[in-house]
Structure formats: structure tokens, C-alpha cells
Design a protein around this motif. Structure first.
Motif, PDB file in Angstrom:
ATOM      1  N   GLN A   1       2.176   1.741  -3.484  1.00  0.00           N
ATOM      2  CA  GLN A   1       1.132   2.263  -4.370  1.00  0.00           C
ATOM      3  C   GLN A   1       0.677   3.664  -3.961  1.00  0.00           C
ATOM      4  OE1 GLN A   1      -0.050   0.598  -7.165  1.00  0.00           O
ATOM      5  NE2 GLN A   1       1.641  -0.812  -6.705  1.00  0.00           N
ATOM      6  N   GLN A   2       1.346   4.219  -2.944  1.00  0.00           N
ATOM      7  CA  GLN A   2       1.038   5.557  -2.423  1.00  0.00           C
ATOM      8  C   GLN A   2      -0.404   5.669  -1.908  1.00  0.00           C
ATOM      9  OE1 GLN A   2       2.104   8.271  -5.621  1.00  0.00           O
ATOM     10  NE2 GLN A   2       4.271   8.190  -5.053  1.00  0.00           N
ATOM     11  N   LEU A   3      -0.910   4.523  -1.418  1.00  0.00           N
ATOM     12  CA  LEU A   3      -2.251   4.524  -0.825  1.00  0.00           C
ATOM     13  C   LEU A   3      -2.199   4.840   0.666  1.00  0.00           C
ATOM     14  CD1 LEU A   3      -3.748   1.419  -2.657  1.00  0.00           C
ATOM     15  CD2 LEU A   3      -4.150   3.843  -3.148  1.00  0.00           C
ATOM     16  N   ILE A   4      -1.050   4.585   1.272  1.00  0.00           N
ATOM     17  CA  ILE A   4      -0.823   4.981   2.656  1.00  0.00           C
ATOM     18  C   ILE A   4       0.584   5.535   2.759  1.00  0.00           C
ATOM     19  CG2 ILE A   4      -2.391   3.232   3.615  1.00  0.00           C
ATOM     20  CD1 ILE A   4       0.125   1.637   4.456  1.00  0.00           C
TER      21      ILE A   4
ATOM     22  N   LEU B   1       0.827  -1.208   0.000  1.00  0.00           N
ATOM     23  CA  LEU B   1       0.000   0.000   0.000  1.00  0.00           C
ATOM     24  C   LEU B   1       0.860   1.257   0.000  1.00  0.00           C
ATOM     25  CD1 LEU B   1      -2.820  -1.043   2.502  1.00  0.00           C
ATOM     26  CD2 LEU B   1      -2.944  -0.935  -0.003  1.00  0.00           C
TER      27      LEU B   1
END
Length: 228
Positions: A31-34, A28
Motif C-alpha cells: 500500500q506504499q505506507l512503508i 503496508l
């Protein structure tokens, strides 16, 4: 499922659950989601090791197949140590990149600025790799799965009973558990062969501990953190 089942499966399941959480967090973050501060992974590793160790201690009375007095058999223990060192040598010297699960980030304790915390993590990492992981994995792979693949009532199967199906399946699955898959398959096969030769879970634990200790010392000496 009875206590014999859970005492061998639960420690491994908890360990793999923590591995899954760590890999999910890394994914994550990639994927630069967090936004992940990688320093959180160090206490997470410690929690993983202490949790698994606590479960092993809780179920300790069910591990009658672990008889450390077998380590006093000098020739057999020497063989176990040699197998452990062979696995270590294969792990670091052969190129397993064709079948690996991407580039391993590993654990680099040099990113821990506080000296006391850095040494505490190194001690925890070594203790986990040399004590907790060999016991947990040998109970699951060699005591449980090798026998379970022969007969679901696995406790009725003698330790070290051979079948081609259980040998091949357990070796491959052991490899898939690890980052370097082919190296893991080779290591799993060698641990299995050691069990067939010695019929001793204690000797497999010794070989596993030697391999992990040698790898840990090598990583600390060379800074090859991808192996950690």
C-alpha cells in the motif's frame, strides 16, 4: 490455564504472531505506507524459528505423547512416509488457486547476494520446515485441538479419539492457516486420519516432516518459491 495447555498453544501462537507481523509488513509495503527492504524478512524468519524452538525445548518435559521409539515400527512408519509424500504430491500437482489467499511471495534465497548468508538461510528454512514446524503444529493441531474440541480437559481424552466435529473443524482450520486453503484442508484431514489409524503424534510428526522435506527439496530444485 495450566502448563499442558500453554506448552502446546504458546509455540503455535508465537509462530502465528510472527506470520502476522510479516504479512502486515508486506501489506503496508504494497500500500506504499512503508518502504520495506524484503531482506529483513529473512532474519525475521530465523527469529521466528529460533523463538518457537526455544519454547518447545523449554516445555519439552510436557510432551510425553511424543515417543520417537514408535518410528521403529516399520510398517506404521512406512505408512506415515507414504502419507507425507502423498500430501507433497497433492500440494504441487493440483490447482488450488480457486481458494488461495492471493499469490504467495514465498522466500527466494537467490535474492541474498552473500553466498554464506544464502546457504545459512536455506539451512534455517529447511530446519524450520522439517523439524520445528512439524513438532509445533502436530502438538497444537493433533495433540491439543483435536482433543480440546471433544473436551476442554483435553489431557483426559486419549490421543487419536475420533469425533466428526473435531475432525472437520480441525481440518478446516488447518487449511485456513496455510496459503493454499484447500490443499491445507486436505493435508489436515490426512494428518488427522493418520492419527486415528496410528494413535501416534510421533507418526504424524514423521509424515509432516517428510511432506515438508519433499516440498523444500522440490522448491530448491525447481525454483517454485511460491511454495516456500
Amino acid at each position: 490455564m495450566n502448563q499442558n495447555f500453554w506448552s502446546r498453544v504458546l509455540p503455535f501462537t508465537v509462530f502465528m504472531a510472527f506470520v502476522g507481523i510479516e504479512e502486515l509488513m508486506r501489506h503496508l509495503h504494497g500500500q506504499q505506507l512503508i518502504l520495506l527492504d524484503t531482506k529483513i524478512l529473512y532474519p525475521l524468519y530465523a527469529l521466528k524459528i529460533f523463538s518457537v524452538a526455544a519454547i518447545l525445548i523449554f516445555y519439552r518435559k510436557f510432551y510425553s505423547e511424543i515417543d520417537i521409539r514408535q518410528w521403529l515400527q516399520i510398517k506404521t512408519s512406512a505408512l506415515s512416509i507414504l502419507i507425507g509424500l502423498l500430501i507433497f504430491a497433492l500440494w504441487i500437482h493440483l490447482d488450488w488457486s480457486l481458494l488461495s489467499q492471493g499469490e504467495s511471495a514465498g522466500f527466494d534465497p537467490q535474492t541474498i547476494s552473500e553466498e554464506a548468508n544464502r546457504y545459512a538461510f536455506i539451512a534455517c528454512r529447511l530446519a524450520g520446515a522439517v523439524v520445528v514446524v512439524p513438532i509445533m503444529e502436530e502438538l497444537f493441531w493433533r495433540s491439543f485441538l483435536l482433543r480440546y474440541l471433544i473436551k476442554s480437559q483435553f489431557t483426559t481424552v486419549a490421543i487419536g479419539t475420533f469425533s466428526w466435529f473435531s475432525f472437520l473443524v480441525a481440518s478446516v482450520l488447518f487449511g485456513l492457516e496455510h496459503h493454499y486453503i484447500v490443499a491445507g484442508i486436505v493435508a489436515g484431514a490426512l494428518f488427522n486420519l493418520l492419527l486415528y489409524q496410528t494413535r501416534s503424534i510421533a507418526q504424524c510428526i514423521l509424515a509432516h516432516a517428510v511432506a515438508n522435506l519433499a516440498l523444500g527439496l522440490y522448491v530448491l530444485q525447481t525454483g517454485q518459491w511460491r511454495f516456500w
